[in-house]
Design an enzyme around this catalytic site. Structure first.
Site, PDB file in Angstrom:
ATOM      1  N   CYS A 121       0.807  -1.228   0.000  1.00 55.49           N
ATOM      2  CA  CYS A 121       0.000   0.000   0.000  1.00 55.49           C
ATOM      3  C   CYS A 121       0.841   1.280   0.000  1.00 55.49           C
ATOM      4  CB  CYS A 121      -0.959   0.013   1.183  1.00 55.49           C
ATOM      5  SG  CYS A 121      -2.105  -1.371   1.153  1.00 55.49           S
ATOM      6  N   HIS A 259      -3.430   7.276   2.204  1.00 57.76           N
ATOM      7  CA  HIS A 259      -3.818   5.937   1.762  1.00 57.76           C
ATOM      8  C   HIS A 259      -5.239   5.664   2.247  1.00 57.76           C
ATOM      9  CE1 HIS A 259      -3.929   1.817   0.791  1.00 57.76           C
ATOM     10  NE2 HIS A 259      -3.832   1.391   2.039  1.00 57.76           N
ATOM     11  N   ASN A 289     -10.094  -0.104  -0.620  1.00 59.04           N
ATOM     12  CA  ASN A 289      -8.626  -0.041  -0.511  1.00 59.04           C
ATOM     13  C   ASN A 289      -8.017  -0.701  -1.759  1.00 59.04           C
ATOM     14  OD1 ASN A 289      -5.922  -0.420   0.110  1.00 59.04           O
ATOM     15  ND2 ASN A 289      -6.280  -1.189   2.172  1.00 59.04           N
TER      16      ASN A 289
HETATM   17  O1  UT7 Z   1      -3.916  -1.133   3.573  1.00 57.38           O
HETATM   18  C1  UT7 Z   1      -2.980  -1.471   4.557  1.00 57.38           C
HETATM   19  C2  UT7 Z   1      -3.399  -1.028   5.870  1.00 57.38           C
HETATM   20  N1  UT7 Z   1      -4.626  -1.668   6.277  1.00 57.38           N
HETATM   21  C3  UT7 Z   1      -5.311  -1.157   7.265  1.00 57.38           C
HETATM   22  O2  UT7 Z   1      -4.919  -0.127   7.754  1.00 57.38           O
HETATM   23  C4  UT7 Z   1      -6.514  -1.873   7.815  1.00 57.38           C
HETATM   24  C5  UT7 Z   1      -6.540  -1.706   9.302  1.00 57.38           C
HETATM   25  N2  UT7 Z   1      -7.610  -2.394   9.987  1.00 57.38           N
HETATM   26  C6  UT7 Z   1      -8.912  -2.037   9.888  1.00 57.38           C
HETATM   27  O3  UT7 Z   1      -9.252  -1.164   9.111  1.00 57.38           O
HETATM   28  C7  UT7 Z   1      -9.910  -2.679  10.799  1.00 57.38           C
HETATM   29  O4  UT7 Z   1      -9.227  -3.402  11.805  1.00 57.38           O
HETATM   30  C8  UT7 Z   1     -10.882  -3.628  10.071  1.00 57.38           C
HETATM   31  C9  UT7 Z   1     -11.848  -2.815   9.221  1.00 57.38           C
HETATM   32  C10 UT7 Z   1     -10.136  -4.601   9.222  1.00 57.38           C
HETATM   33  C11 UT7 Z   1     -11.713  -4.403  11.095  1.00 57.38           C
HETATM   34  O5  UT7 Z   1     -12.401  -3.511  11.949  1.00 57.38           O
HETATM   35  P1  UT7 Z   1     -12.402  -3.755  13.529  1.00 57.38           P
HETATM   36  O6  UT7 Z   1     -13.246  -2.717  14.110  1.00 57.38           O
HETATM   37  O7  UT7 Z   1     -10.965  -3.847  13.956  1.00 57.38           O
HETATM   38  O8  UT7 Z   1     -13.168  -5.133  13.633  1.00 57.38           O
HETATM   39  P2  UT7 Z   1     -12.672  -6.534  14.193  1.00 57.38           P
HETATM   40  O9  UT7 Z   1     -11.803  -7.225  13.195  1.00 57.38           O
HETATM   41  O10 UT7 Z   1     -12.132  -6.362  15.563  1.00 57.38           O
HETATM   42  O11 UT7 Z   1     -14.056  -7.281  14.300  1.00 57.38           O
HETATM   43  C12 UT7 Z   1     -15.125  -6.781  15.104  1.00 57.38           C
HETATM   44  C13 UT7 Z   1     -16.365  -7.604  14.845  1.00 57.38           C
HETATM   45  C14 UT7 Z   1     -16.104  -9.104  14.966  1.00 57.38           C
HETATM   46  O12 UT7 Z   1     -17.263  -9.700  15.549  1.00 57.38           O
HETATM   47  P3  UT7 Z   1     -17.260 -10.135  17.083  1.00 57.38           P
HETATM   48  O13 UT7 Z   1     -16.126 -11.097  17.208  1.00 57.38           O
HETATM   49  O14 UT7 Z   1     -17.021  -8.859  17.847  1.00 57.38           O
HETATM   50  O15 UT7 Z   1     -18.602 -10.721  17.238  1.00 57.38           O
HETATM   51  C15 UT7 Z   1     -16.004  -9.544  13.529  1.00 57.38           C
HETATM   52  O16 UT7 Z   1     -16.355 -10.892  13.356  1.00 57.38           O
HETATM   53  O17 UT7 Z   1     -16.840  -7.382  13.508  1.00 57.38           O
HETATM   54  C16 UT7 Z   1     -17.002  -8.641  12.845  1.00 57.38           C
HETATM   55  N3  UT7 Z   1     -16.708  -8.489  11.433  1.00 57.38           N
HETATM   56  C17 UT7 Z   1     -17.651  -8.275  10.506  1.00 57.38           C
HETATM   57  N4  UT7 Z   1     -18.979  -8.167  10.574  1.00 57.38           N
HETATM   58  C18 UT7 Z   1     -19.658  -7.935   9.426  1.00 57.38           C
HETATM   59  C19 UT7 Z   1     -15.493  -8.507  10.842  1.00 57.38           C
HETATM   60  N5  UT7 Z   1     -15.626  -8.318   9.524  1.00 57.38           N
HETATM   61  C20 UT7 Z   1     -16.959  -8.178   9.296  1.00 57.38           C
HETATM   62  C21 UT7 Z   1     -17.710  -7.938   8.126  1.00 57.38           C
HETATM   63  N6  UT7 Z   1     -19.045  -7.833   8.241  1.00 57.38           N
HETATM   64  N7  UT7 Z   1     -17.151  -7.823   6.917  1.00 57.38           N
END
Ligand code: UT7
Length: 332
Positions: A121, A259, A289
């Site tokens: 990225c 980004h 992204n």
């Molecule tokens: O490009 C290079 C750099 N990349 C980045 O900077 C990405 C950085 N990370 C992020 O943007 C975020 O961490 C994500 C968008 C990837 C994830 O967001 P989050 O708030 O950190 O969510 P999480 O992974 O901690 O998941 C929270 C909840 C989970 O459910 P439970 O365990 O709390 O019940 C996941 O299962 O959200 C759930 N979840 C979803 N629900 C619906 C994860 N993905 C999804 C989804 N749809 N697509």
């Protein structure tokens, strides 16, 4: 770090362009295709509403060549005027040769040199920095700098934590050497670039395959929360480093072009900088992204719709797998 020399050539963005695949896939469409997700989660957690996805047979080189042709047309140049192509991509057409060589052929170039940069990225900022160095050193006068990806090919559609985040596309700029006088107070062009990496973050965001390990391309694997934390910290640090190097504050910036990985990351950066969101270019809602293509896509959209005006101070900032991160400060 590279700085603008007190005299000698400075790299100016003479043209820009982008290319997107025809197919636009909304969050709802992903749900219809069986991804266990919901639009509200994606929009509130990331800011993404849709992404473009390459058609079968459509490759990074095709998108890159389209974006490059648009950048050349905007600059009023032909491919014969180009000395080098630097293509940032994590999704090359083939393991080798460099996809940049394919783009060179697609553009009908018979001279110059072309190679790929792999910084995921952060790739476009890395490529821009390299191109700027070639120009400063007099090794090239015009360099096509491209970020292009078909990232959808690396997605595991069973992993909802990653498959909703990425899209395909390309953006390109033509960097051109312009000689400037030491007396010129506010020269246009790239003022400095700042690059960093830290391999200790290697496993936190990666494809779980490769030609030298599994013999496959692999799929995206990410520890989202950890990456989020690093993204905010690292991009914040390099923004501060860049501003400090020029004796500037956040308020001096006309535009931040970050980004596009997560709208929440972008908002946090803007808040820390004291920069209102109407001076931040956000395209994640439209493109998701697109890895190395994200910044040049955002840059070209803002240039096309007239937001970027000559003389304005623009900061590009990126963070990606590796970890890699970096910035470029330029006067548009
Ligand atoms: O490009 C290079 C750099 N990349 C980045 O900077 C990405 C950085 N990370 C992020 O943007 C975020 O961490 C994500 C968008 C990837 C994830 O967001 P989050 O708030 O950190 O969510 P999480 O992974 O901690 O998941 C929270 C909840 C989970 O459910 P439970 O365990 O709390 O019940 C996941 O299962 O959200 C759930 N979840 C979803 N629900 C619906 C994860 N993905 C999804 C989804 N749809 N697509």
């Amino acid at each position: 770090m590279n700085f603008v020399a007190s005299s000698g050539p400075i790299s100016v963005i003479a043209g820009w362009g982008h290319a997107l695949p025809d197919s636009c896939v909304s969050n709802q469409e992903l749900m219809r295709r069986g991804v266990e997700t919901d639009d509200e989660w994606i929009v509130t957690r990331t800011g993404i509403r849709q992404r473009y996805m390459a058609a079968e047979g459509e490759m990074t080189s095709h998108l890159a060549a389209r974006a490059a042709r648009a950048a050349l047309a905007k600059a009023g140049r032909s491919s014969a005027d180009v000395d080098a192509i630097i293509l940032a991509t994590a999704t090359p057409d083939n393991t080798f040769p460099a996809t940049a060589a394919r783009v060179q052929a697609l553009l009908g170039m018979e001279g110059g040199f072309a190679f790929d940069v792999q910084a995921v990225c952060s790739g476009f900022v890395y490529a821009l920095s390299l191109a700027d160095n070639f120009i400063r050193l007099g090794q090239a006068r015009r360099v096509l700098v491209i970020g292009a990806e078909v990232f959808s090919r690396l997605l595991d559609w069973q992993d909802r934590g990653t498959c909703v985040l990425f899209g395909d596309g390309a953006g390109a700029v033509l960097l051109e050497a312009q000689d400037h006088a030491a007396t010129e107070a506010k020269p246009r062009g790239i003022l400095s670039t700042h690059l960093h990496s830290d391999g200790r973050g290697y496993d936190l965001l990666r494809a779980d395959g490769g030609p030298g390990s599994t013999g496959t391309a692999g799929h995206v694997r990410m520890q989202g929360r950890e990456v989020f934390r690093h993204a905010v910290t690292r991009m914040g640090e390099v923004i501060e480093e860049t501003l400090a190097a020029h004796g500037l504050t956040g308020e001096s910036l006309d535009w931040l072009v970050p980004h596009q990985a997560n709208r929440r990351i972008i908002e946090t950066l803007a808040e820390r900088l004291g920069l209102p969101m109407d001076r931040v270019v956000v395209t994640i809602d439209q493109h998701a992204n697109c890895s190395a293509a994200s910044i040049p896509l955002a840059l070209t959209v803002a240039a096309e719709d007239g937001r970027l005006q000559p003389g304005q101070l623009v900061m590009l900032v990126a963070m990606g797998a590796g970890f890699t991160w970096g910035s470029a400060l330029l006067r548009w």
